[in-house]
Design an enzyme around this catalytic site. Structure first.
Site, PDB file in Angstrom:
ATOM      1  N   HIS A   9      -1.263  -1.924  -4.060  1.00 16.40           N
ATOM      2  CA  HIS A   9      -2.581  -1.673  -3.463  1.00 16.40           C
ATOM      3  C   HIS A   9      -2.772  -0.155  -3.379  1.00 16.40           C
ATOM      4  CE1 HIS A   9      -5.643  -2.667  -0.218  1.00 16.40           C
ATOM      5  NE2 HIS A   9      -5.358  -1.420   0.125  1.00 16.40           N
TER       6      HIS A   9
ATOM      7  N   MET B 245      -9.420   7.324  -1.380  1.00 15.24           N
ATOM      8  CA  MET B 245     -10.270   7.875  -0.310  1.00 15.24           C
ATOM      9  C   MET B 245     -10.930   9.172  -0.763  1.00 15.24           C
ATOM     10  SD  MET B 245      -7.826   7.304   2.978  1.00 15.24           S
ATOM     11  CE  MET B 245      -6.904   5.779   3.191  1.00 15.24           C
TER      12      MET B 245
ATOM     13  N   MET C 200     -12.222   3.335  -1.008  1.00 13.86           N
ATOM     14  CA  MET C 200     -12.842   3.729   0.264  1.00 13.86           C
ATOM     15  C   MET C 200     -13.631   5.000  -0.023  1.00 13.86           C
ATOM     16  SD  MET C 200      -9.585   2.862   2.646  1.00 13.86           S
ATOM     17  CE  MET C 200      -8.493   2.898   1.247  1.00 13.86           C
TER      18      MET C 200
ATOM     19  N   ASP D 216      -5.831  -6.009   5.810  1.00 16.88           N
ATOM     20  CA  ASP D 216      -5.361  -4.664   5.464  1.00 16.88           C
ATOM     21  C   ASP D 216      -5.370  -3.782   6.706  1.00 16.88           C
ATOM     22  OD1 ASP D 216      -4.651  -2.356   4.181  1.00 16.88           O
ATOM     23  OD2 ASP D 216      -6.517  -2.138   3.041  1.00 16.88           O
TER      24      ASP D 216
ATOM     25  N   GLY E  92       1.540  -1.234   4.359  1.00 18.17           N
ATOM     26  CA  GLY E  92       1.908   0.122   3.972  1.00 18.17           C
ATOM     27  C   GLY E  92       2.981   0.692   4.879  1.00 18.17           C
TER      28      GLY E  92
ATOM     29  N   HIS F  45      -8.376  -0.127  -4.011  1.00 25.84           N
ATOM     30  CA  HIS F  45      -9.199  -0.282  -2.803  1.00 25.84           C
ATOM     31  C   HIS F  45     -10.011   1.002  -2.639  1.00 25.84           C
ATOM     32  CE1 HIS F  45      -9.202  -0.623   1.894  1.00 25.84           C
ATOM     33  NE2 HIS F  45     -10.399  -0.802   1.379  1.00 25.84           N
TER      34      HIS F  45
ATOM     35  N   SER G  86       0.863  -1.191   0.000  1.00 28.10           N
ATOM     36  CA  SER G  86       0.000   0.000   0.000  1.00 28.10           C
ATOM     37  C   SER G  86       0.895   1.234   0.000  1.00 28.10           C
ATOM     38  CB  SER G  86      -0.883  -0.003   1.252  1.00 28.10           C
ATOM     39  OG  SER G  86      -1.210   1.338   1.595  1.00 28.10           O
TER      40      SER G  86
ATOM     41  N   ASP H 215      -4.875   2.982  -2.221  1.00 28.81           N
ATOM     42  CA  ASP H 215      -5.909   3.381  -1.263  1.00 28.81           C
ATOM     43  C   ASP H 215      -6.599   4.646  -1.747  1.00 28.81           C
ATOM     44  OD1 ASP H 215      -5.834   1.410   0.846  1.00 28.81           O
ATOM     45  OD2 ASP H 215      -3.769   2.053   1.149  1.00 28.81           O
TER      46      ASP H 215
ATOM     47  N   MET I  97     -10.601  -5.734   6.745  1.00 28.39           N
ATOM     48  CA  MET I  97      -9.888  -4.603   7.343  1.00 28.39           C
ATOM     49  C   MET I  97      -9.501  -4.943   8.780  1.00 28.39           C
ATOM     50  SD  MET I  97      -9.752  -2.600   4.820  1.00 28.39           S
ATOM     51  CE  MET I  97      -8.814  -1.339   5.686  1.00 28.39           C
TER      52      MET I  97
ATOM     53  N   GLY J 123      -8.838   4.677   6.558  1.00 29.23           N
ATOM     54  CA  GLY J 123      -8.703   6.136   6.523  1.00 29.23           C
ATOM     55  C   GLY J 123      -7.257   6.591   6.613  1.00 29.23           C
TER      56      GLY J 123
HETATM   57  C1  DX5 Z   1      -6.165   1.993   5.540  1.00 37.35           C
HETATM   58  C2  DX5 Z   1      -5.713   1.487   4.202  1.00 37.35           C
HETATM   59  C3  DX5 Z   1      -4.568   0.512   4.284  1.00 37.35           C
HETATM   60  C4  DX5 Z   1      -3.325   1.009   4.935  1.00 37.35           C
HETATM   61  C5  DX5 Z   1      -2.343  -0.100   5.112  1.00 37.35           C
HETATM   62  O1  DX5 Z   1      -7.194   2.875   5.349  1.00 37.35           O
HETATM   63  O2  DX5 Z   1      -6.759   0.837   3.543  1.00 37.35           O
HETATM   64  O3  DX5 Z   1      -4.299  -0.052   3.012  1.00 37.35           O
HETATM   65  O4  DX5 Z   1      -2.672   2.056   4.322  1.00 37.35           O
HETATM   66  O5  DX5 Z   1      -2.143  -0.195   6.432  1.00 37.35           O
HETATM   67  P1  DX5 Z   1      -0.766   0.107   7.161  1.00 37.35           P
HETATM   68  O6  DX5 Z   1      -0.313   1.457   6.753  1.00 37.35           O
HETATM   69  O7  DX5 Z   1      -1.183   0.020   8.573  1.00 37.35           O
HETATM   70  O8  DX5 Z   1       0.156  -0.988   6.751  1.00 37.35           O
HETATM   71 ZN    ZN Z   2      -6.194  -0.389   1.771  1.00 37.61          ZN
END
Ligand code: DX5
Ligand code: ZN
Length: 216
Positions: free
Chosen positions: A32, A36, A67, A174, A196, A65, A7, A34, A136, A141
């Site tokens: 991946h 948002m 969101m 995730d 991530g 992904h 991520s 993200d 999740m 977020g």
């Molecule tokens: C959270 C995201 C994740 C996140 C990954 O909203 O969907 O993909 O960035 O998690 P970490 O950063 O905790 O590895």
């Molecule tokens: Zn994600």
């Protein structure tokens, strides 16, 4: 087979192209993204144009992904810019079956994400059309949040449900995945680890190869 999805949420956004190429060199299996919208989650990231601009930097598959609220309105766009998997949140879909079916009809793989408090049974009747269940392990977020261990029974149930039906569905986790939490998720039945912060947000950064070897 165990797969690692990187991520880029905690990566250096001014060097996304390099980060994507490095991820490939280091043995990551997916990128991946993200996405948002500031409504479904309290943060805003990037849109389809960013994914499109990075598509030719790597051969790795992309998972978008989403969101976002009303993800149905964007599935076509994210498929068009080169997402190999489009993942929507069950909580954000008024008509999940319709959304899942139409993602599949676009010729890309279908992921359904579930927030920590969302029960697994919301996907029971669309399971035949899903390629990835994205569980999740934080509230979505932000990157770098703490893993929620209480979600592990849901991962176990998902694994049992998929095996009982003989389906070929990946089970992803995730949020908050690192050297300590990855073994818990794998033990519970996850085979896709989305990571991530441990790769991009901290020092020393997690070694993908070491993690994979330790989980073999
Ligand atoms: C959270 C995201 C994740 C996140 C990954 O909203 O969907 O993909 O960035 O998690 P970490 O950063 O905790 O590895
Ligand atoms: Zn994600």
């Amino acid at each position: 087979m165990l797969k690692i999805a990187a991520s880029l949420l905690s990566a250096d956004f001014s060097r996304l192209g390099e980060e994507v190429k490095n991820a490939e060199k280091e043995g990551v299996d997916f990128i991946h993204w993200d996405i948002m919208d500031g409504h479904f989650v309290p943060n805003i990231t990037f849109g389809p144009a960013v994914i499109q601009s990075l598509r030719d930097k790597t051969k790795l598959p992309f998972n978008a992904h989403l969101m976002i609220e009303k993800p149905y309105n964007f599935i076509e766009k994210f498929a068009e810019v080169g997402s190999d998997i489009v993942s929507v949140h069950a909580e954000a879909c008024d008509h999940l079956q319709h959304t899942v079916r139409d993602i599949k009809n676009l010729g890309v793989k279908v992921g359904v994400a579930l927030n920590p408090a969302t029960p697994l049974n919301v996907i029971e009747y669309v399971l035949d059309d899903i390629d990835l269940i994205l569980i999740m392990t934080v509230n979505p977020g932000f990157g770098g949040q703490e893993f929620i261990p209480a979600v592990m029974p849901k991962v176990q149930e998902a694994r049992q449900m998929v095996e009982a039906r003989g389906l070929n569905i990946d089970i992803g986790v995730d949020g908050g995945i690192n050297e300590k939490t990855a073994p818990l998720a794998v033990k519970a039945g996850a085979n896709v680890l989305t990571i991530g912060f441990a790769i991009y947000g901290r020092e020393p950064k997690l070694s993908i190869q070491k993690l994979k070897d330790s989980l073999r």
